[in-house]
Design a protein around this motif. Structure first.
Motif, PDB file in Angstrom:
ATOM      1  N   ARG A  51      -0.090  47.142  73.262  1.00 52.39           N
ATOM      2  CA  ARG A  51      -0.923  47.650  72.169  1.00 52.39           C
ATOM      3  C   ARG A  51      -1.240  49.110  72.424  1.00 52.39           C
ATOM      4  NH1 ARG A  51      -4.158  46.198  68.310  1.00 52.39           N
ATOM      5  NH2 ARG A  51      -5.965  47.358  69.056  1.00 52.39           N
ATOM      6  N   TYR A  56      -8.949  53.204  71.000  1.00 53.59           N
ATOM      7  CA  TYR A  56      -9.990  53.624  71.932  1.00 53.59           C
ATOM      8  C   TYR A  56     -10.156  55.141  71.920  1.00 53.59           C
ATOM      9  CZ  TYR A  56     -10.030  48.840  73.438  1.00 53.59           C
ATOM     10  OH  TYR A  56     -10.161  47.492  73.436  1.00 53.59           O
ATOM     11  N   SER A  86     -40.374  70.174  53.166  1.00 55.50           N
ATOM     12  CA  SER A  86     -40.852  69.174  52.198  1.00 55.50           C
ATOM     13  C   SER A  86     -41.694  68.080  52.879  1.00 55.50           C
ATOM     14  CB  SER A  86     -39.709  68.581  51.368  1.00 55.50           C
ATOM     15  OG  SER A  86     -38.871  67.793  52.155  1.00 55.50           O
ATOM     16  N   LYS A  88     -41.709  66.730  55.693  1.00 56.56           N
ATOM     17  CA  LYS A  88     -41.081  65.692  56.518  1.00 56.56           C
ATOM     18  C   LYS A  88     -41.248  66.042  57.995  1.00 56.56           C
ATOM     19  CE  LYS A  88     -38.811  63.546  53.024  1.00 56.56           C
ATOM     20  NZ  LYS A  88     -38.230  64.379  51.991  1.00 56.56           N
ATOM     21  N   GLN A  94     -33.133  60.471  58.902  1.00 56.24           N
ATOM     22  CA  GLN A  94     -32.504  60.218  57.596  1.00 56.24           C
ATOM     23  C   GLN A  94     -31.698  61.427  57.134  1.00 56.24           C
ATOM     24  OE1 GLN A  94     -35.710  59.720  58.353  1.00 56.24           O
ATOM     25  NE2 GLN A  94     -36.495  57.840  57.463  1.00 56.24           N
ATOM     26  N   ILE A  98     -25.951  62.127  57.170  1.00 50.72           N
ATOM     27  CA  ILE A  98     -24.730  62.494  56.442  1.00 50.72           C
ATOM     28  C   ILE A  98     -23.832  63.377  57.295  1.00 50.72           C
ATOM     29  CG2 ILE A  98     -23.855  63.726  54.414  1.00 50.72           C
ATOM     30  CD1 ILE A  98     -26.386  62.595  52.978  1.00 50.72           C
ATOM     31  N   PHE A 101     -22.444  61.345  60.148  1.00 49.70           N
ATOM     32  CA  PHE A 101     -21.361  60.499  59.651  1.00 49.70           C
ATOM     33  C   PHE A 101     -20.095  61.322  59.412  1.00 49.70           C
ATOM     34  CE2 PHE A 101     -19.265  58.474  55.926  1.00 49.70           C
ATOM     35  CZ  PHE A 101     -18.925  57.286  56.515  1.00 49.70           C
TER      36      PHE A 101
ATOM     37  N   TYR B 259     -23.068  51.551  53.714  1.00 50.18           N
ATOM     38  CA  TYR B 259     -22.843  52.842  53.061  1.00 50.18           C
ATOM     39  C   TYR B 259     -23.617  52.913  51.750  1.00 50.18           C
ATOM     40  CZ  TYR B 259     -20.110  56.916  51.601  1.00 50.18           C
ATOM     41  OH  TYR B 259     -19.723  58.159  51.217  1.00 50.18           O
ATOM     42  N   TYR B 265     -30.930  54.621  49.904  1.00 50.73           N
ATOM     43  CA  TYR B 265     -32.121  54.980  50.668  1.00 50.73           C
ATOM     44  C   TYR B 265     -32.237  56.491  50.865  1.00 50.73           C
ATOM     45  CZ  TYR B 265     -35.206  55.562  54.675  1.00 50.73           C
ATOM     46  OH  TYR B 265     -36.193  55.984  55.503  1.00 50.73           O
ATOM     47  N   PHE B 266     -31.148  57.156  51.236  1.00 53.81           N
ATOM     48  CA  PHE B 266     -31.238  58.580  51.585  1.00 53.81           C
ATOM     49  C   PHE B 266     -31.605  59.441  50.373  1.00 53.81           C
ATOM     50  CE2 PHE B 266     -28.163  57.289  55.047  1.00 53.81           C
ATOM     51  CZ  PHE B 266     -29.181  57.110  55.953  1.00 53.81           C
ATOM     52  N   TRP B 269     -35.214  58.930  49.775  1.00 50.71           N
ATOM     53  CA  TRP B 269     -35.970  59.567  50.864  1.00 50.71           C
ATOM     54  C   TRP B 269     -36.029  61.085  50.664  1.00 50.71           C
ATOM     55  CZ3 TRP B 269     -34.667  63.193  54.559  1.00 50.71           C
ATOM     56  CH2 TRP B 269     -35.574  63.351  55.602  1.00 50.71           C
ATOM     57  N   TYR B 270     -34.885  61.678  50.301  1.00 50.89           N
ATOM     58  CA  TYR B 270     -34.831  63.128  50.079  1.00 50.89           C
ATOM     59  C   TYR B 270     -35.707  63.537  48.906  1.00 50.89           C
ATOM     60  CZ  TYR B 270     -31.296  65.284  53.067  1.00 50.89           C
ATOM     61  OH  TYR B 270     -30.638  65.841  54.104  1.00 50.89           O
ATOM     62  N   MET B 296     -31.319  46.317  59.171  1.00 49.57           N
ATOM     63  CA  MET B 296     -30.501  47.448  59.621  1.00 49.57           C
ATOM     64  C   MET B 296     -29.631  47.057  60.816  1.00 49.57           C
ATOM     65  SD  MET B 296     -32.417  51.052  59.502  1.00 49.57           S
ATOM     66  CE  MET B 296     -34.160  50.779  59.558  1.00 49.57           C
ATOM     67  N   PHE B 304     -21.160  45.867  63.201  1.00 47.55           N
ATOM     68  CA  PHE B 304     -20.245  47.014  63.190  1.00 47.55           C
ATOM     69  C   PHE B 304     -19.773  47.327  64.605  1.00 47.55           C
ATOM     70  CE2 PHE B 304     -19.658  51.598  63.739  1.00 47.55           C
ATOM     71  CZ  PHE B 304     -18.680  51.856  62.805  1.00 47.55           C
ATOM     72  N   PHE B 309     -13.915  46.292  67.651  1.00 49.35           N
ATOM     73  CA  PHE B 309     -12.889  46.041  68.671  1.00 49.35           C
ATOM     74  C   PHE B 309     -11.895  44.982  68.209  1.00 49.35           C
ATOM     75  CE2 PHE B 309     -16.449  47.852  70.882  1.00 49.35           C
ATOM     76  CZ  PHE B 309     -15.836  48.768  71.708  1.00 49.35           C
ATOM     77  N   TYR B 310     -10.640  45.256  68.494  1.00 44.89           N
ATOM     78  CA  TYR B 310      -9.537  44.329  68.186  1.00 44.89           C
ATOM     79  C   TYR B 310      -9.827  42.938  68.740  1.00 44.89           C
ATOM     80  CZ  TYR B 310      -4.705  42.588  68.707  1.00 44.89           C
ATOM     81  OH  TYR B 310      -3.554  41.859  68.684  1.00 44.89           O
TER      82      TYR B 310
END
Lengths: 177, 393
Positions: A51, A56, A86, A88, A94, A98, A101, B259, B265-266, B269-270, B296, B304, B309-310
């Motif tokens: 494999r 990995y 704002s 926060k 939060q 983005i 991610f 997602y 949510y985001f 929240w913003y 969550m 997740f 993992f395989y």
């Protein structure tokens, strides 16, 4: 002056190619390869391919990307420039999700492409099999096994005899510069 | 479990149907007893239990639709499971009737005196009123029932002679069906769940409910197949490769669900607008904070991390445990959507599980699974004449 780069043998059909792949694996060859016009189911097992570690590599790079994303934003908005935006808190996870991610995906995708190329030994602009005219059949109806001369088990006479014994036809010595 | 590998049939399916229907009848009977003393609690618990199986059946319907629209090959082995569960909407409509009876108990907007002094609800009244709500729900159930019935019927007809015209018919109906599906599922989730907080709105809500629906159906298939295979049924067409595919799919939809949930949510929240953040505030107070955090981690982070993992996708124990976890988490998800939204101000709903949550769950589950098993008294467990069915000798 031409050097010996490897040997090439032709096989009649997928079944004999698969059989030959098993024999080569059992004989201890490492840098042999099978060439066929279409994927042959079970060939990976026959050749003894393991494999790929790509998953990995991608995983590790993706996690690095995510850590980098969180780290950059944490440094910017908590350590270097702690401004209230704002109403926060400084550390608002939060708001970081983005970019975290995005970097997770970005580094993962780079790792996937570059890692795949590296593991496959690419980019590579030539290969000894291209010195053979007969090899052109690989994209139509030819089934080939090639062994490169840097294989520890490679010996021009013994390998030639071995190819013959497992049913190889049109055995060629690949020579080039 | 008696399985005939030649005809792909579960010969003692009727026995399972009887057991499931009996459990369902007992659950419903006890719940109705609870209704006589605690009507409000009954309607809430019922809506969660109904919502749980309605969304799983919606996921089943989607599985069949998308299979035919895309001309999939690998999903063929599992197709009959989705067709059988997706053909249960007439029953679900009957199970929906208590929600209509409990409209005043569940939905704030159904009170004329409340609407009269609430400008937002007055403005929404042409859409959010009991008559139109009932009509819309009937439309949803009609569309799903027809789609589910036709897909099941064409498929079982195809079993008899293998005439490809039945598959072509399925493809055609699925092309229109996916469009109708998207619209009806979006509005059904708005009506049944989102309108519990009638001031609040989120345009991605329908996608969120859909994501949970399809994910929970994938876990349902995995658990059902595992149960069958561990007792020697389905083994001639379900192997580790099919389970591996389901593991991949679950992994994908765990991410999809998170997602979409995250996207909702985001943005809220913003934006930080009180009329929007209130929905999350009610899920962070009165004991709901723990449930939100559990969501969550157990609906996303842990599945997740492990399913990436395989090895985890191919290992029976890990894959089955995660499928079971996510199946339970879908119930928690629906519970989390419904319960905190009921009650307002000082009457806000605290996190307090009731015994009727269990009995309504058993009642609805028993009846839905009973009908599901009844399908297999006359149908095979696989579309056996489909040329894409992979059979292992």
């Amino acid at each position: 002056m031409n050097k010996t780069l490897g040997l090439l043998a032709e096989f009649e059909n997928p079944a004999t190619l698969m059989n030959a792949a098993e024999k080569f694996r059992e004989a201890g060859y490492k840098t042999f390869d099978c060439h066929s016009p279409f994927p042959i189911h079970g060939m990976d097992e026959a050749m003894g391919l393991k494999r790929s570690p790509i998953g990995y590599i991608v995983g590790a790079m993706a996690v690095t990307g995510a850590a980098l994303g969180i780290g950059i934003q944490y440094y910017a908005s908590v350590v270097a420039y702690p401004h209230i935006i704002s109403g926060k808190p400084f550390f608002s996870w939060q708001a970081y999700v983005i970019i975290t991610f995005a970097l997770f995906i970005l580094l993962g995708a780079f790792a996937a492409v570059i890692g795949m190329l590296k593991i496959n030994g690419l980019p590579r602009f030539y290969h000894p099999v291209f010195y053979s005219d007969n090899f052109k059949k690989f994209s139509d109806d030819g089934f080939f096994v090639s062994v490169e001369s840097d294989d520890p088990a490679f010996d021009i006479d013994k390998t030639k005899a071995f190819m013959d014994s497992v049913g190889g036809k049109n055995i060629e010595v690949l020579e080039g510069e | 479990m008696k399985y005939d590998a030649k005809t792909f049939r579960l010969t003692d399916s009727g026995k399972f149907a009887t057991v499931a229907l009996s459990i369902g009848a007992i659950g419903v009977a006890i719940s109705i007893y609870g209704w006589t003393s605690h009507a409000d609690q009954f309607f809430r618990s019922w809506l969660v239990a109904f919502g749980f199986w309605a969304t799983i059946s919606i996921g089943a319907l989607f599985y069949t639709l998308i299979h035919h629209v895309t001309g999939s090959v690998k999903s063929t082995n599992m197709r009959r499971i989705s067709e059988a569960l997706g053909n249960g909407f007439p029953l679900l409509f009957i199970l929906f009737l208590p929600v209509l009876f409990g409209l005043h108990s569940l939905y704030h907007w159904s009170h004329a005196d409340v609407v009269a002094v609430d400008n937002i609800l007055k403005w929404k009244a042409p859409y959010l009123n009991a008559t139109f709500f009932t009509i819309r729900s009937i439309i949803y159930f009609t569309i799903w029932s027809v789609l589910g019935y036709l897909l099941y019927r064409y498929s079982t007809k195809h079993d008899e002679g293998g005439d490809p015209k039945w598959l072509n018919k399925s493809s055609k109906i699925s092309a229109i069906g996916t469009l109708l599906f998207a619209i009806t599922v979006t509005f059904a989730s708005f009506d049944w769940f989102m309108s519990l907080s009638p001031h609040w709105y989120s345009t991605i809500y329908g996608v969120y409910v859909f994501g949970g629906s399809f994910l929970s159906f994938l876990t349902f298939i995995t658990l059902f197949m595992q149960w069958m295979v561990s007792r020697g049924a389905m083994t001639n067409f379900i192997t580790i490769d099919q389970f591996h595919d389901m593991g991949r799919w679950i992994f994908g939809f765990v991410v999809f669900w998170a997602y979409i949930g995250g996207a909702q949510y985001f943005l809220i929240w913003y934006g930080n607008l009180p009329e929007e953040t209130i929905w999350y505030l009610t899920r962070w107070e009165n004991g709901w904070k723990d449930v939100s955090i559990i969501m969550m981690f157990f609906h996303f982070v842990i599945p997740f991390g492990i399913l990436a993992f395989y090895y985890s996708k191919r290992n029976t124990i890990i894959r089955t445990s995660l499928a079971a976890l996510l199946f339970v988490m879908h119930y928690v998800d629906i519970y989390w959507l419904v319960m905190p939204s009921i009650g307002h101000g000082e009457h806000a709903a605290h996190f307090s599980p009731a015994w009727m949550d269990l009995t309504t769950f058993l009642g609805v589950s028993g009846l839905v699974l009973g009908v599901f098993f009844l399908r297999f008294t006359s149908a095979a467990l696989a579309p056996l004449k489909d040329k894409n069915l992979t059979v292992y000798e």
